[in-house]
Design a protein around this motif. Structure first.
Motif, mmCIF file in Angstrom:
data_model
loop_
_atom_site.group_PDB
_atom_site.id
_atom_site.type_symbol
_atom_site.label_atom_id
_atom_site.label_comp_id
_atom_site.label_asym_id
_atom_site.label_seq_id
_atom_site.Cartn_x
_atom_site.Cartn_y
_atom_site.Cartn_z
ATOM 1 N N GLY A 1 0.814 -1.205 0.000
ATOM 2 C CA GLY A 1 0.000 0.000 0.000
ATOM 3 C C GLY A 1 0.851 1.260 0.000
ATOM 4 N N LYS A 2 2.154 1.113 -0.165
ATOM 5 C CA LYS A 2 3.070 2.254 -0.118
ATOM 6 C C LYS A 2 3.669 2.567 -1.488
ATOM 7 N N GLY A 3 3.053 2.060 -2.541
ATOM 8 C CA GLY A 3 3.563 2.339 -3.876
ATOM 9 C C GLY A 3 4.718 1.439 -4.284
ATOM 10 N N GLU A 4 4.946 0.382 -3.524
ATOM 11 C CA GLU A 4 6.029 -0.550 -3.853
ATOM 12 C C GLU A 4 5.467 -1.717 -4.653
ATOM 13 N N HIS A 5 6.272 -2.216 -5.544
ATOM 14 C CA HIS A 5 5.850 -3.382 -6.313
ATOM 15 C C HIS A 5 6.062 -4.641 -5.483
ATOM 16 N N GLY A 6 5.286 -5.661 -5.814
ATOM 17 C CA GLY A 6 5.455 -6.942 -5.172
ATOM 18 C C GLY A 6 6.427 -7.795 -5.963
ATOM 19 N N PHE A 7 6.577 -9.023 -5.567
ATOM 20 C CA PHE A 7 7.436 -9.948 -6.294
ATOM 21 C C PHE A 7 6.897 -11.358 -6.164
ATOM 22 N N LEU A 8 7.301 -12.180 -7.110
ATOM 23 C CA LEU A 8 6.939 -13.592 -7.123
ATOM 24 C C LEU A 8 8.222 -14.375 -7.357
ATOM 25 N N ILE A 9 8.544 -15.274 -6.459
ATOM 26 C CA ILE A 9 9.696 -16.155 -6.627
ATOM 27 C C ILE A 9 9.130 -17.506 -7.033
ATOM 28 N N ILE A 10 9.540 -17.979 -8.204
ATOM 29 C CA ILE A 10 8.901 -19.160 -8.788
ATOM 30 C C ILE A 10 9.874 -19.910 -9.688
ATOM 31 N N GLY A 11 9.555 -21.149 -9.982
ATOM 32 C CA GLY A 11 10.301 -21.958 -10.943
ATOM 33 C C GLY A 11 9.365 -22.395 -12.059
#
Length: 165
Positions: free
Chosen positions: A91-101
Motif C-alpha cells: 500500500g506504499k507504492g512498492e511493487h510486489g514480487f513472485l519467486i517461482i520456478g
C-alpha cells in the motif's frame, strides 16, 4: 507435436538472464507451446489450478543421454527466478514480487514413454504476458538446436528479425 509451428515467447523470458541446458529449454518450449495451444480449448488443471502436461521422453533426449535428462529435470525443478509484479502488497507504492520456478515436479511413465510435468498456476499468466512484447520463432528449429548457446542466440535473433532495432 508438430515442429513447424510457431511459438510466441514473452520478451520477459527472452531477455531474462538465465543459464538453462538444452533439455531444460526444450521443456520450457513445450510448456509455452502447450499453454498457448490449451488456451483455445481450456487447460488441463489439478484441483488447485496447476497445469499438467506431458512430453515424450524422446523429445527431451540429446545424443541418447537419458541420464542427463534426469539431471536436467532436477536442475530445472530447483531453479527459481524473481518476477517483479505490478501488485502493491504494502500500500506504499512498492511493487510486489513472485519467486517461482518453471515446474513443480517431473515424473517419467515408462508405459507411455512420457514425462509428466506440473506448472504452477502462478506461472501461467507470466507465460501469456504478451502485451509487453513477444518473440516468435519456429518450434522445430528451437528443438533441433544442440547447444544452449545456439538456442539462446536463435531466440535473440528471432526477437529482432522483423524490427529495425
Amino acid at each position: 507435436m508438430s515442429t513447424s509451428l510457431k511459438i510466441i515467447q514473452p520478451n520477459v523470458i527472452t531477455s531474462a538472464r538465465y543459464n538453462y541446458t538444452v533439455t531444460e529449454k526444450r521443456v520450457i518450449y513445450h510448456i509455452i507451446k502447450t499453454i498457448q495451444d490449451k488456451m483455445k480449448v481450456g487447460l488441463n488443471e489439478t484441483l488447485f489450478g496447476d497445469m499438467l502436461l506431458s512430453i515424450p521422453m524422446k523429445e527431451l533426449v540429446t545424443h541418447k543421454h537419458y541420464t542427463r535428462v534426469i539431471d536436467d529435470l532436477v536442475s530445472l525443478r530447483r531453479k527459481s527466478f524473481t518476477i517483479t509484479t505490478d501488485i502493491d502488497p504494502t500500500g506504499k507504492g512498492e511493487h510486489g514480487f513472485l519467486i517461482i520456478g518453471f515446474i513443480n515436479f517431473a515424473k517419467f511413465d515408462r508405459t507411455s514413454g512420457n514425462v509428466h510435468f506440473e506448472v504452477s498456476r502462478e506461472m501461467v499468466p507470466y507465460l501469456l504476458e504478451l502485451a509487453k512484447g513477444f518473440t516468435s520463432y519456429t518450434l522445430g528449429v528451437a528443438l533441433s538446436l544442440k547447444s544452449e548457446y545456439s538456442q539462446r542466440m536463435y531466440e535473440f535473433c528471432s526477437r529482432f528479425k522483423d524490427t529495425s532495432e
